[in-house]
Scaffold this motif. Sequence first.
Motif, PDB file in Angstrom:
ATOM      1  N   LEU A 137      24.809  25.647   2.244  1.00 36.56           N
ATOM      2  CA  LEU A 137      24.000  24.509   1.771  1.00 36.56           C
ATOM      3  C   LEU A 137      24.013  23.332   2.737  1.00 36.56           C
ATOM      4  O   LEU A 137      23.151  22.469   2.692  1.00 36.56           O
ATOM      5  N   ILE A 138      25.034  23.258   3.571  1.00 35.05           N
ATOM      6  CA  ILE A 138      25.080  22.172   4.564  1.00 35.05           C
ATOM      7  C   ILE A 138      24.302  22.588   5.808  1.00 35.05           C
ATOM      8  O   ILE A 138      23.503  21.830   6.337  1.00 35.05           O
ATOM      9  N   SER A 139      24.542  23.814   6.244  1.00 34.39           N
ATOM     10  CA  SER A 139      23.935  24.219   7.513  1.00 34.39           C
ATOM     11  C   SER A 139      22.425  24.473   7.398  1.00 34.39           C
ATOM     12  O   SER A 139      21.669  24.127   8.299  1.00 34.39           O
ATOM     13  N   ALA A 140      21.977  25.072   6.276  1.00 33.76           N
ATOM     14  CA  ALA A 140      20.551  25.423   6.179  1.00 33.76           C
ATOM     15  C   ALA A 140      19.598  24.227   6.316  1.00 33.76           C
ATOM     16  O   ALA A 140      18.666  24.283   7.116  1.00 33.76           O
ATOM     17  N   PRO A 141      19.813  23.126   5.587  1.00 34.18           N
ATOM     18  CA  PRO A 141      18.880  22.015   5.779  1.00 34.18           C
ATOM     19  C   PRO A 141      19.108  21.246   7.087  1.00 34.18           C
ATOM     20  O   PRO A 141      18.182  20.688   7.656  1.00 34.18           O
ATOM     21  N   MET A 142      20.355  21.232   7.561  1.00 35.86           N
ATOM     22  CA  MET A 142      20.654  20.440   8.758  1.00 35.86           C
ATOM     23  C   MET A 142      19.976  21.034   9.985  1.00 35.86           C
ATOM     24  O   MET A 142      19.393  20.330  10.790  1.00 35.86           O
ATOM     25  N   VAL A 143      20.078  22.358  10.094  1.00 29.62           N
ATOM     26  CA  VAL A 143      19.472  23.005  11.250  1.00 29.62           C
ATOM     27  C   VAL A 143      18.051  23.408  10.865  1.00 29.62           C
ATOM     28  O   VAL A 143      17.741  24.576  10.746  1.00 29.62           O
ATOM     29  N   ASN A 144      17.194  22.442  10.624  1.00 27.47           N
ATOM     30  CA  ASN A 144      15.820  22.768  10.232  1.00 27.47           C
ATOM     31  C   ASN A 144      14.877  22.588  11.409  1.00 27.47           C
ATOM     32  O   ASN A 144      15.175  21.870  12.359  1.00 27.47           O
ATOM     33  N   GLU A 145      13.733  23.254  11.339  1.00 23.64           N
ATOM     34  CA  GLU A 145      12.891  23.325  12.530  1.00 23.64           C
ATOM     35  C   GLU A 145      12.363  21.985  13.010  1.00 23.64           C
ATOM     36  O   GLU A 145      12.292  21.758  14.212  1.00 23.64           O
ATOM     37  N   VAL A 146      12.047  21.081  12.091  1.00 23.75           N
ATOM     38  CA  VAL A 146      11.479  19.806  12.552  1.00 23.75           C
ATOM     39  C   VAL A 146      12.514  19.019  13.380  1.00 23.75           C
ATOM     40  O   VAL A 146      12.216  18.523  14.466  1.00 23.75           O
ATOM     41  N   ALA A 147      13.760  18.982  12.863  1.00 24.96           N
ATOM     42  CA  ALA A 147      14.814  18.267  13.597  1.00 24.96           C
ATOM     43  C   ALA A 147      15.063  18.907  14.959  1.00 24.96           C
ATOM     44  O   ALA A 147      15.181  18.220  15.976  1.00 24.96           O
ATOM     45  N   ILE A 148      15.107  20.241  14.966  1.00 25.56           N
ATOM     46  CA  ILE A 148      15.381  20.960  16.206  1.00 25.56           C
ATOM     47  C   ILE A 148      14.270  20.738  17.235  1.00 25.56           C
ATOM     48  O   ILE A 148      14.525  20.481  18.409  1.00 25.56           O
ATOM     49  N   ILE A 149      13.033  20.823  16.764  1.00 25.17           N
ATOM     50  CA  ILE A 149      11.895  20.650  17.676  1.00 25.17           C
ATOM     51  C   ILE A 149      11.921  19.255  18.279  1.00 25.17           C
ATOM     52  O   ILE A 149      11.724  19.073  19.484  1.00 25.17           O
ATOM     53  N   LEU A 150      12.183  18.253  17.444  1.00 20.48           N
ATOM     54  CA  LEU A 150      12.167  16.886  17.946  1.00 20.48           C
ATOM     55  C   LEU A 150      13.309  16.651  18.934  1.00 20.48           C
ATOM     56  O   LEU A 150      13.118  16.003  19.962  1.00 20.48           O
ATOM     57  N   LEU A 151      14.478  17.204  18.632  1.00 19.45           N
ATOM     58  CA  LEU A 151      15.599  17.027  19.560  1.00 19.45           C
ATOM     59  C   LEU A 151      15.283  17.694  20.891  1.00 19.45           C
ATOM     60  O   LEU A 151      15.546  17.144  21.963  1.00 19.45           O
ATOM     61  N   LEU A 152      14.687  18.885  20.820  1.00 21.68           N
ATOM     62  CA  LEU A 152      14.329  19.598  22.055  1.00 21.68           C
ATOM     63  C   LEU A 152      13.283  18.810  22.841  1.00 21.68           C
ATOM     64  O   LEU A 152      13.427  18.586  24.041  1.00 21.68           O
ATOM     65  N   GLY A 153      12.234  18.376  22.148  1.00 23.76           N
ATOM     66  CA  GLY A 153      11.144  17.696  22.827  1.00 23.76           C
ATOM     67  C   GLY A 153      11.527  16.336  23.374  1.00 23.76           C
ATOM     68  O   GLY A 153      11.072  15.924  24.436  1.00 23.76           O
ATOM     69  N   LEU A 154      12.389  15.628  22.656  1.00 20.94           N
ATOM     70  CA  LEU A 154      12.684  14.253  23.048  1.00 20.94           C
ATOM     71  C   LEU A 154      13.939  14.134  23.909  1.00 20.94           C
ATOM     72  O   LEU A 154      14.015  13.270  24.771  1.00 20.94           O
ATOM     73  N   PHE A 155      14.929  14.999  23.654  1.00 19.46           N
ATOM     74  CA  PHE A 155      16.207  14.822  24.354  1.00 19.46           C
ATOM     75  C   PHE A 155      16.611  16.026  25.200  1.00 19.46           C
ATOM     76  O   PHE A 155      17.618  15.976  25.884  1.00 19.46           O
ATOM     77  N   GLY A 156      15.849  17.116  25.088  1.00 26.17           N
ATOM     78  CA  GLY A 156      16.138  18.269  25.936  1.00 26.17           C
ATOM     79  C   GLY A 156      16.990  19.329  25.277  1.00 26.17           C
ATOM     80  O   GLY A 156      17.513  19.158  24.172  1.00 26.17           O
ATOM     81  N   PHE A 157      17.113  20.431  26.001  1.00 18.13           N
ATOM     82  CA  PHE A 157      17.750  21.630  25.499  1.00 18.13           C
ATOM     83  C   PHE A 157      19.225  21.419  25.179  1.00 18.13           C
ATOM     84  O   PHE A 157      19.742  21.888  24.173  1.00 18.13           O
ATOM     85  N   LYS A 158      19.918  20.684  26.062  1.00 17.83           N
ATOM     86  CA  LYS A 158      21.364  20.526  25.902  1.00 17.83           C
ATOM     87  C   LYS A 158      21.706  19.796  24.598  1.00 17.83           C
ATOM     88  O   LYS A 158      22.591  20.222  23.848  1.00 17.83           O
ATOM     89  N   VAL A 159      20.988  18.731  24.331  1.00 18.44           N
ATOM     90  CA  VAL A 159      21.244  17.958  23.115  1.00 18.44           C
ATOM     91  C   VAL A 159      20.939  18.817  21.882  1.00 18.44           C
ATOM     92  O   VAL A 159      21.668  18.789  20.891  1.00 18.44           O
ATOM     93  N   MET A 160      19.878  19.624  21.981  1.00 14.65           N
ATOM     94  CA  MET A 160      19.521  20.483  20.852  1.00 14.65           C
ATOM     95  C   MET A 160      20.656  21.471  20.557  1.00 14.65           C
ATOM     96  O   MET A 160      21.043  21.657  19.405  1.00 14.65           O
ATOM     97  N   ILE A 161      21.184  22.078  21.610  1.00 16.08           N
ATOM     98  CA  ILE A 161      22.268  23.052  21.424  1.00 16.08           C
ATOM     99  C   ILE A 161      23.513  22.361  20.871  1.00 16.08           C
ATOM    100  O   ILE A 161      24.183  22.881  19.976  1.00 16.08           O
ATOM    101  N   MET A 162      23.808  21.153  21.361  1.00 14.99           N
ATOM    102  CA  MET A 162      24.960  20.404  20.841  1.00 14.99           C
ATOM    103  C   MET A 162      24.788  20.147  19.356  1.00 14.99           C
ATOM    104  O   MET A 162      25.717  20.294  18.571  1.00 14.99           O
ATOM    105  N   TYR A 163      23.580  19.766  18.992  1.00 14.75           N
ATOM    106  CA  TYR A 163      23.305  19.467  17.587  1.00 14.75           C
ATOM    107  C   TYR A 163      23.532  20.711  16.733  1.00 14.75           C
ATOM    108  O   TYR A 163      24.219  20.652  15.714  1.00 14.75           O
ATOM    109  N   ILE A 164      22.979  21.843  17.159  1.00 10.47           N
ATOM    110  CA  ILE A 164      23.124  23.070  16.368  1.00 10.47           C
ATOM    111  C   ILE A 164      24.591  23.462  16.281  1.00 10.47           C
ATOM    112  O   ILE A 164      25.105  23.735  15.196  1.00 10.47           O
TER     113      ILE A 164
END
Lengths: 330, 78
Positions: free
Chosen positions: A116-143
Amino acid sequence: MFDPFYPFDWLATQIVTNILGLSLKSHLGSSLHFFLYDVPKILTLVLVISFIVGTLQTFIQPEKVRYLLRGKRTIFGNILAAMLGIITPFCSCSAVPLFIGFLEAGIPLGVTFSYLISAPMVNEVAIILLLGLFGFKVMIMYISFGVILAIIAGYIIGLLKLEKWVEPFVWQLQKNHQKLSENNEFEEISLTWKDRFQQGWYQSSEIIKSVWLYVVIGIAIGAGIHGYVPTNLVVKWAGANNPFAVPIVVMIGVPLYANIAGVMPITEALVNKGMPIGTVLAFTMAVTALSLPEMVILKKVLSPKLLTVFITIVTLGIFGIGYLFNALII
Amino acid sequence: MIKLEVLGTGCKKCQQLEANAKEAVASLNLEAQVLHITDPMEIAQRGVMSTPALIINGKIVSKGQVITSEKIQALLQG
Protein backbone atom coordinates in the motif's frame (compact mmCIF):
# COMPACT_ATOMS: atom_id res chain seq x y z
CA MET A 1 25.59 12.57 -24.95
CA PHE A 2 22.51 11.90 -27.02
CA ASP A 3 19.64 13.99 -25.79
CA PRO A 4 16.23 12.78 -26.98
CA PHE A 5 14.78 16.15 -26.08
CA TYR A 6 17.17 18.09 -28.27
CA PRO A 7 14.49 18.88 -30.91
CA PHE A 8 12.32 20.51 -28.24
CA ASP A 9 15.28 22.52 -27.01
CA TRP A 10 16.19 23.57 -30.54
CA LEU A 11 12.64 24.62 -31.37
CA ALA A 12 12.25 26.59 -28.13
CA THR A 13 15.58 28.35 -28.77
CA GLN A 14 14.56 29.21 -32.34
CA ILE A 15 11.23 30.69 -31.23
CA VAL A 16 12.81 32.79 -28.49
CA THR A 17 15.86 34.05 -30.36
CA ASN A 18 14.80 34.24 -34.02
CA ILE A 19 11.07 34.85 -33.92
CA LEU A 20 10.81 36.94 -30.77
CA GLY A 21 14.31 38.35 -31.02
CA LEU A 22 15.14 37.87 -27.32
CA SER A 23 18.41 36.83 -25.80
CA LEU A 24 18.38 33.56 -23.84
CA LYS A 25 20.26 35.41 -21.11
CA SER A 26 17.55 38.03 -20.61
CA HIS A 27 14.92 37.49 -17.89
CA LEU A 28 12.04 37.21 -20.33
CA GLY A 29 14.01 35.18 -22.87
CA SER A 30 15.13 32.59 -20.34
CA SER A 31 11.63 32.33 -18.84
CA LEU A 32 10.06 31.83 -22.25
CA HIS A 33 12.64 29.25 -23.25
CA PHE A 34 11.99 27.30 -20.05
CA PHE A 35 8.26 27.33 -20.78
CA LEU A 36 8.44 26.49 -24.48
CA TYR A 37 10.92 23.69 -23.85
CA ASP A 38 9.24 22.08 -20.83
CA VAL A 39 5.59 22.07 -21.89
CA PRO A 40 5.94 19.95 -25.06
CA LYS A 41 8.63 17.81 -23.46
CA ILE A 42 6.62 16.90 -20.37
CA LEU A 43 3.35 16.39 -22.23
CA THR A 44 5.05 14.13 -24.77
CA LEU A 45 6.66 12.10 -22.00
CA VAL A 46 3.39 11.76 -20.12
CA LEU A 47 1.56 10.64 -23.25
CA VAL A 48 4.13 8.10 -24.41
CA ILE A 49 5.12 6.60 -21.08
CA SER A 50 1.64 6.36 -19.64
CA PHE A 51 0.53 4.58 -22.81
CA ILE A 52 3.33 2.03 -22.49
CA VAL A 53 2.80 1.61 -18.76
CA GLY A 54 -0.98 1.39 -19.14
CA THR A 55 -0.61 -1.33 -21.76
CA LEU A 56 1.91 -3.35 -19.75
CA GLN A 57 -0.12 -3.06 -16.59
CA THR A 58 -2.95 -5.04 -18.12
CA PHE A 59 -0.67 -8.04 -17.56
CA ILE A 60 -0.50 -7.56 -13.82
CA GLN A 61 -3.74 -7.65 -11.94
CA PRO A 62 -3.92 -7.29 -8.15
CA GLU A 63 -5.36 -10.81 -7.98
CA LYS A 64 -2.08 -12.06 -9.36
CA VAL A 65 -0.13 -10.02 -6.81
CA ARG A 66 -2.26 -11.45 -4.03
CA TYR A 67 -1.64 -14.93 -5.38
CA LEU A 68 2.12 -14.32 -5.39
CA LEU A 69 2.10 -12.92 -1.86
CA ARG A 70 0.10 -15.70 -0.25
CA GLY A 71 1.95 -17.58 2.42
CA LYS A 72 4.92 -15.20 2.32
CA ARG A 73 6.14 -14.39 5.79
CA THR A 74 7.42 -11.04 6.99
CA ILE A 75 10.62 -9.54 5.56
CA PHE A 76 10.55 -11.56 2.30
CA GLY A 77 6.90 -10.78 1.95
CA ASN A 78 7.62 -7.09 2.58
CA ILE A 79 10.32 -7.03 -0.07
CA LEU A 80 8.19 -8.83 -2.64
CA ALA A 81 5.17 -6.65 -1.87
CA ALA A 82 7.16 -3.43 -2.26
CA MET A 83 8.65 -4.62 -5.57
CA LEU A 84 5.26 -5.66 -6.90
CA GLY A 85 3.98 -2.23 -5.92
CA ILE A 86 6.25 -0.68 -8.56
CA ILE A 87 4.71 -2.50 -11.47
CA THR A 88 1.06 -2.70 -10.54
CA PRO A 89 -1.53 -0.10 -11.36
CA PHE A 90 -2.92 1.74 -8.40
CA CYS A 91 -5.77 4.12 -7.94
CA SER A 92 -6.57 5.47 -4.49
CA CYS A 93 -10.18 4.52 -5.14
CA SER A 94 -9.31 0.82 -5.07
CA ALA A 95 -7.19 1.04 -1.92
CA VAL A 96 -9.92 -0.39 0.31
CA PRO A 97 -11.01 -3.37 -1.82
CA LEU A 98 -7.33 -4.14 -2.25
CA PHE A 99 -6.54 -3.87 1.44
CA ILE A 100 -9.47 -6.13 2.36
CA GLY A 101 -8.67 -8.51 -0.47
CA PHE A 102 -5.09 -8.96 0.74
CA LEU A 103 -5.96 -9.48 4.41
CA GLU A 104 -8.80 -11.76 3.45
CA ALA A 105 -6.39 -14.09 1.71
CA GLY A 106 -4.24 -14.27 4.83
CA ILE A 107 -1.46 -11.90 3.74
CA PRO A 108 0.08 -10.36 6.89
CA LEU A 109 -0.83 -6.78 7.76
CA GLY A 110 2.75 -5.51 7.49
CA VAL A 111 3.18 -7.02 4.02
CA THR A 112 -0.11 -5.48 2.93
CA PHE A 113 1.16 -2.10 4.09
CA SER A 114 4.42 -2.48 2.18
CA TYR A 115 2.33 -2.85 -0.94
CA LEU A 116 0.00 0.00 0.00
CA ILE A 117 2.96 2.34 0.43
CA SER A 118 4.93 1.37 -2.63
CA ALA A 119 2.07 1.10 -5.16
CA PRO A 120 0.88 4.73 -5.04
CA MET A 121 4.35 6.17 -4.42
CA VAL A 122 5.91 4.65 -7.49
CA ASN A 123 3.19 5.86 -9.85
CA GLU A 124 3.69 6.73 -13.48
CA VAL A 125 3.00 10.45 -13.30
CA ALA A 126 5.59 10.99 -10.54
CA ILE A 127 8.13 8.80 -12.32
CA ILE A 128 7.64 10.50 -15.68
CA LEU A 129 8.01 13.95 -14.18
CA LEU A 130 11.14 13.01 -12.24
CA LEU A 131 12.65 11.51 -15.38
CA GLY A 132 11.71 14.45 -17.58
CA LEU A 133 12.68 17.19 -15.16
CA PHE A 134 15.58 15.76 -13.16
CA GLY A 135 16.91 12.89 -15.25
CA PHE A 136 17.35 9.17 -15.02
CA LYS A 137 19.52 9.09 -11.90
CA VAL A 138 17.05 10.99 -9.73
CA MET A 139 14.23 8.78 -11.00
CA ILE A 140 16.10 5.62 -10.03
CA MET A 141 16.96 7.09 -6.61
CA TYR A 142 13.31 7.88 -6.06
CA ILE A 143 12.17 4.37 -6.99
CA SER A 144 14.81 2.60 -4.91
CA PHE A 145 14.32 4.71 -1.81
CA GLY A 146 10.56 4.52 -2.19
CA VAL A 147 10.78 0.74 -2.22
CA ILE A 148 13.15 0.67 0.76
CA LEU A 149 10.80 2.93 2.69
CA ALA A 150 7.85 0.67 1.84
CA ILE A 151 9.75 -2.43 2.99
CA ILE A 152 10.89 -0.92 6.28
CA ALA A 153 7.62 0.83 7.15
CA GLY A 154 5.62 -2.32 6.39
CA TYR A 155 8.04 -4.44 8.38
CA ILE A 156 7.75 -2.17 11.41
CA ILE A 157 3.95 -2.17 11.19
CA GLY A 158 4.14 -5.96 11.07
CA LEU A 159 6.33 -6.11 14.17
CA LEU A 160 3.98 -3.86 16.12
CA LYS A 161 1.17 -6.44 15.76
CA LEU A 162 -1.55 -3.91 15.12
CA GLU A 163 -4.10 -6.33 13.69
CA LYS A 164 -6.44 -5.37 16.54
CA TRP A 165 -6.67 -1.88 15.09
CA VAL A 166 -8.11 -3.04 11.81
CA GLU A 167 -11.90 -2.78 11.75
CA PRO A 168 -13.38 -6.11 12.96
CA PHE A 169 -15.55 -6.69 9.90
CA VAL A 170 -12.40 -7.20 7.81
CA TRP A 171 -11.49 -10.24 9.91
CA GLN A 172 -15.06 -11.44 9.65
CA LEU A 173 -14.70 -11.35 5.88
CA GLN A 174 -11.48 -13.29 6.19
CA LYS A 175 -13.29 -16.07 8.06
CA ASN A 176 -16.01 -16.24 5.44
CA HIS A 177 -13.41 -16.26 2.73
CA GLN A 178 -11.62 -19.27 4.14
CA LYS A 179 -14.84 -21.23 3.96
CA LEU A 180 -15.05 -20.63 0.23
CA SER A 181 -13.46 -23.07 -2.16
CA GLU A 182 -9.78 -22.46 -2.65
CA ASN A 183 -9.60 -23.21 -6.36
CA ASN A 184 -11.66 -20.17 -7.19
CA GLU A 185 -8.69 -18.17 -6.04
CA PHE A 186 -7.03 -16.90 -9.14
CA GLU A 187 -8.83 -16.74 -12.41
CA GLU A 188 -7.43 -14.56 -15.12
CA ILE A 189 -9.64 -12.83 -17.61
CA SER A 190 -8.12 -13.24 -21.06
CA LEU A 191 -7.36 -10.10 -23.02
CA THR A 192 -6.26 -9.56 -26.60
CA TRP A 193 -3.48 -7.14 -27.58
CA LYS A 194 -6.15 -4.87 -28.96
CA ASP A 195 -7.80 -4.75 -25.52
CA ARG A 196 -4.46 -4.01 -23.90
CA PHE A 197 -3.59 -1.19 -26.30
CA GLN A 198 -7.06 0.20 -25.90
CA GLN A 199 -6.60 0.17 -22.15
CA GLY A 200 -3.18 1.81 -22.45
CA TRP A 201 -4.57 4.47 -24.72
CA TYR A 202 -7.52 5.07 -22.42
CA GLN A 203 -5.22 5.45 -19.44
CA SER A 204 -2.82 7.76 -21.21
CA SER A 205 -5.54 10.02 -22.61
CA GLU A 206 -7.21 10.18 -19.19
CA ILE A 207 -3.93 11.15 -17.55
CA ILE A 208 -3.25 13.81 -20.15
CA LYS A 209 -6.76 15.20 -19.77
CA SER A 210 -6.41 15.42 -16.01
CA VAL A 211 -2.89 16.82 -15.81
CA TRP A 212 -2.25 19.02 -18.85
CA LEU A 213 -3.59 22.21 -17.33
CA TYR A 214 -1.62 21.72 -14.10
CA VAL A 215 1.48 21.02 -16.14
CA VAL A 216 1.09 24.20 -18.17
CA ILE A 217 0.37 26.37 -15.12
CA GLY A 218 3.14 24.73 -13.10
CA ILE A 219 5.66 25.23 -15.87
CA ALA A 220 4.55 28.85 -16.30
CA ILE A 221 5.23 29.49 -12.60
CA GLY A 222 8.50 27.56 -12.85
CA ALA A 223 9.44 29.66 -15.87
CA GLY A 224 8.78 32.82 -13.88
CA ILE A 225 11.04 31.60 -11.08
CA HIS A 226 13.64 30.50 -13.60
CA GLY A 227 13.87 33.89 -15.23
CA TYR A 228 13.22 36.29 -12.37
CA VAL A 229 13.86 34.89 -8.89
CA PRO A 230 17.47 35.40 -7.78
CA THR A 231 19.42 32.29 -6.86
CA ASN A 232 20.57 33.44 -3.44
CA LEU A 233 16.96 33.88 -2.33
CA VAL A 234 16.19 30.22 -3.11
CA VAL A 235 19.39 28.98 -1.49
CA LYS A 236 18.58 30.95 1.64
CA TRP A 237 15.03 29.62 2.07
CA ALA A 238 15.07 26.19 0.45
CA GLY A 239 18.77 25.36 0.51
CA ALA A 240 20.44 22.51 2.39
CA ASN A 241 21.36 24.83 5.24
CA ASN A 242 17.77 25.37 6.21
CA PRO A 243 16.97 22.34 8.40
CA PHE A 244 13.24 23.02 8.23
CA ALA A 245 13.01 22.82 4.44
CA VAL A 246 12.36 19.05 4.39
CA PRO A 247 9.51 18.96 6.97
CA ILE A 248 7.97 22.06 5.44
CA VAL A 249 7.83 20.64 1.91
CA VAL A 250 6.39 17.38 3.28
CA MET A 251 3.59 19.30 4.97
CA ILE A 252 2.94 21.24 1.81
CA GLY A 253 3.00 18.03 -0.24
CA VAL A 254 0.30 16.04 1.55
CA PRO A 255 -2.78 17.93 0.34
CA LEU A 256 -1.40 18.37 -3.18
CA TYR A 257 -2.21 14.90 -4.44
CA ALA A 258 -3.85 15.68 -7.76
CA ASN A 259 -1.60 18.58 -8.53
CA ILE A 260 1.73 16.81 -8.52
CA ALA A 261 1.99 17.46 -12.25
CA GLY A 262 1.73 21.17 -11.62
CA VAL A 263 4.04 21.36 -8.67
CA MET A 264 6.98 19.38 -9.99
CA PRO A 265 7.94 21.90 -12.68
CA ILE A 266 8.06 24.56 -9.96
CA THR A 267 10.48 22.41 -7.99
CA GLU A 268 12.58 22.00 -11.14
CA ALA A 269 13.07 25.74 -11.31
CA LEU A 270 13.89 25.82 -7.58
CA VAL A 271 16.45 23.03 -7.97
CA ASN A 272 18.15 24.94 -10.78
CA LYS A 273 18.45 27.79 -8.32
CA GLY A 274 19.96 25.72 -5.53
CA MET A 275 17.27 23.74 -3.76
CA PRO A 276 18.80 20.32 -2.96
CA ILE A 277 17.49 17.16 -4.58
CA GLY A 278 16.73 15.38 -1.28
CA THR A 279 14.15 18.03 -0.55
CA VAL A 280 12.55 17.35 -3.93
CA LEU A 281 12.47 13.60 -3.31
CA ALA A 282 10.89 14.11 0.11
CA PHE A 283 8.34 16.43 -1.41
CA THR A 284 7.38 14.04 -4.21
CA MET A 285 7.08 11.13 -1.80
CA ALA A 286 4.85 13.16 0.50
CA VAL A 287 2.57 14.03 -2.39
CA THR A 288 2.24 10.44 -3.61
CA ALA A 289 2.50 8.23 -0.51
CA LEU A 290 0.57 10.36 1.97
CA SER A 291 -2.21 11.52 -0.27
CA LEU A 292 -5.18 12.93 1.57
CA PRO A 293 -7.89 11.20 -0.51
CA GLU A 294 -6.28 7.83 0.12
CA MET A 295 -6.17 8.44 3.88
CA VAL A 296 -9.85 9.35 3.90
CA ILE A 297 -10.69 6.13 2.07
CA LEU A 298 -8.46 3.98 4.29
CA LYS A 299 -10.21 5.32 7.37
CA LYS A 300 -13.07 3.00 6.52
CA VAL A 301 -11.00 -0.06 7.35
CA LEU A 302 -8.36 1.23 9.76
CA SER A 303 -8.90 2.56 13.23
CA PRO A 304 -7.67 6.14 13.71
CA LYS A 305 -4.80 4.76 15.83
CA LEU A 306 -3.53 2.51 13.05
CA LEU A 307 -3.91 5.26 10.49
CA THR A 308 -1.86 7.54 12.76
CA VAL A 309 0.86 4.92 13.16
CA PHE A 310 0.96 4.42 9.39
CA ILE A 311 1.18 8.16 8.66
CA THR A 312 3.81 8.72 11.38
CA ILE A 313 6.11 5.94 10.20
CA VAL A 314 5.89 6.96 6.55
CA THR A 315 6.40 10.65 7.38
CA LEU A 316 9.49 9.93 9.48
CA GLY A 317 10.82 7.74 6.68
CA ILE A 318 10.34 10.53 4.15
CA PHE A 319 12.09 13.04 6.44
CA GLY A 320 14.97 10.58 6.76
CA ILE A 321 15.30 10.15 3.01
CA GLY A 322 15.20 13.91 2.45
CA TYR A 323 17.94 14.62 5.01
CA LEU A 324 20.03 11.67 3.90
CA PHE A 325 20.11 12.86 0.31
CA ASN A 326 20.78 16.45 1.17
CA ALA A 327 23.69 15.30 3.32
CA LEU A 328 25.07 12.89 0.73
CA ILE A 329 24.98 15.20 -2.23
CA ILE A 330 26.81 18.13 -0.74
CA MET B 1 -33.96 -9.89 -16.52
CA ILE B 2 -30.28 -9.29 -17.06
CA LYS B 3 -28.45 -7.71 -14.17
CA LEU B 4 -25.30 -5.66 -14.70
CA GLU B 5 -23.34 -4.48 -11.71
CA VAL B 6 -20.62 -1.89 -11.92
CA LEU B 7 -18.29 -2.09 -8.94
CA GLY B 8 -16.39 1.04 -8.15
CA THR B 9 -15.84 3.44 -5.31
CA GLY B 10 -17.10 6.40 -7.29
CA CYS B 11 -13.97 7.37 -9.18
CA LYS B 12 -14.06 8.74 -12.70
CA LYS B 13 -13.22 5.45 -14.36
CA CYS B 14 -16.08 3.75 -12.53
CA GLN B 15 -18.55 6.35 -13.74
CA GLN B 16 -17.27 5.92 -17.28
CA LEU B 17 -17.80 2.16 -17.06
CA GLU B 18 -21.33 2.68 -15.77
CA ALA B 19 -22.06 5.01 -18.68
CA ASN B 20 -20.64 2.46 -21.14
CA ALA B 21 -22.75 -0.31 -19.60
CA LYS B 22 -25.91 1.78 -19.87
CA GLU B 23 -25.08 2.65 -23.45
CA ALA B 24 -24.57 -1.02 -24.31
CA VAL B 25 -27.89 -1.98 -22.78
CA ALA B 26 -29.68 0.84 -24.58
CA SER B 27 -28.22 0.07 -27.98
CA LEU B 28 -29.19 -3.59 -27.72
CA ASN B 29 -32.67 -2.66 -26.51
CA LEU B 30 -32.38 -5.07 -23.61
CA GLU B 31 -34.47 -5.36 -20.50
CA ALA B 32 -31.65 -4.94 -18.07
CA GLN B 33 -30.85 -3.40 -14.76
CA VAL B 34 -27.59 -1.50 -14.32
CA LEU B 35 -26.48 -1.10 -10.71
CA HIS B 36 -23.53 0.84 -9.41
CA ILE B 37 -22.06 -0.59 -6.23
CA THR B 38 -19.88 1.86 -4.38
CA ASP B 39 -19.61 0.28 -0.93
CA PRO B 40 -16.03 -1.00 -0.54
CA MET B 41 -17.15 -3.83 1.77
CA GLU B 42 -19.66 -5.00 -0.78
CA ILE B 43 -16.97 -4.87 -3.48
CA ALA B 44 -14.53 -6.86 -1.37
CA GLN B 45 -17.19 -9.46 -0.60
CA ARG B 46 -17.55 -10.16 -4.28
CA GLY B 47 -13.88 -10.95 -4.46
CA VAL B 48 -12.94 -7.94 -6.57
CA MET B 49 -9.77 -6.02 -5.73
CA SER B 50 -9.30 -3.77 -8.70
CA THR B 51 -12.01 -1.34 -9.58
CA PRO B 52 -13.85 -0.63 -11.75
CA ALA B 53 -15.22 -4.09 -12.36
CA LEU B 54 -18.24 -5.30 -14.28
CA ILE B 55 -20.43 -8.21 -13.26
CA ILE B 56 -23.06 -9.59 -15.61
CA ASN B 57 -25.60 -11.91 -13.97
CA GLY B 58 -23.23 -12.64 -11.13
CA LYS B 59 -20.19 -13.41 -13.27
CA ILE B 60 -17.16 -11.11 -13.16
CA VAL B 61 -16.40 -10.21 -16.77
CA SER B 62 -13.92 -7.39 -16.33
CA LYS B 63 -11.72 -6.03 -13.57
CA GLY B 64 -9.52 -3.01 -13.14
CA GLN B 65 -10.35 -1.47 -16.47
CA VAL B 66 -12.89 0.49 -18.40
CA ILE B 67 -14.22 -1.62 -21.22
CA THR B 68 -16.01 -0.05 -24.16
CA SER B 69 -19.71 -0.18 -24.82
CA GLU B 70 -19.03 -2.42 -27.87
CA LYS B 71 -17.18 -4.91 -25.73
CA ILE B 72 -20.01 -4.96 -23.21
CA GLN B 73 -22.49 -5.51 -26.04
CA ALA B 74 -20.45 -8.48 -27.20
CA LEU B 75 -20.40 -9.88 -23.67
CA LEU B 76 -24.15 -9.43 -23.33
CA GLN B 77 -24.81 -11.24 -26.59
CA GLY B 78 -22.23 -13.96 -26.11
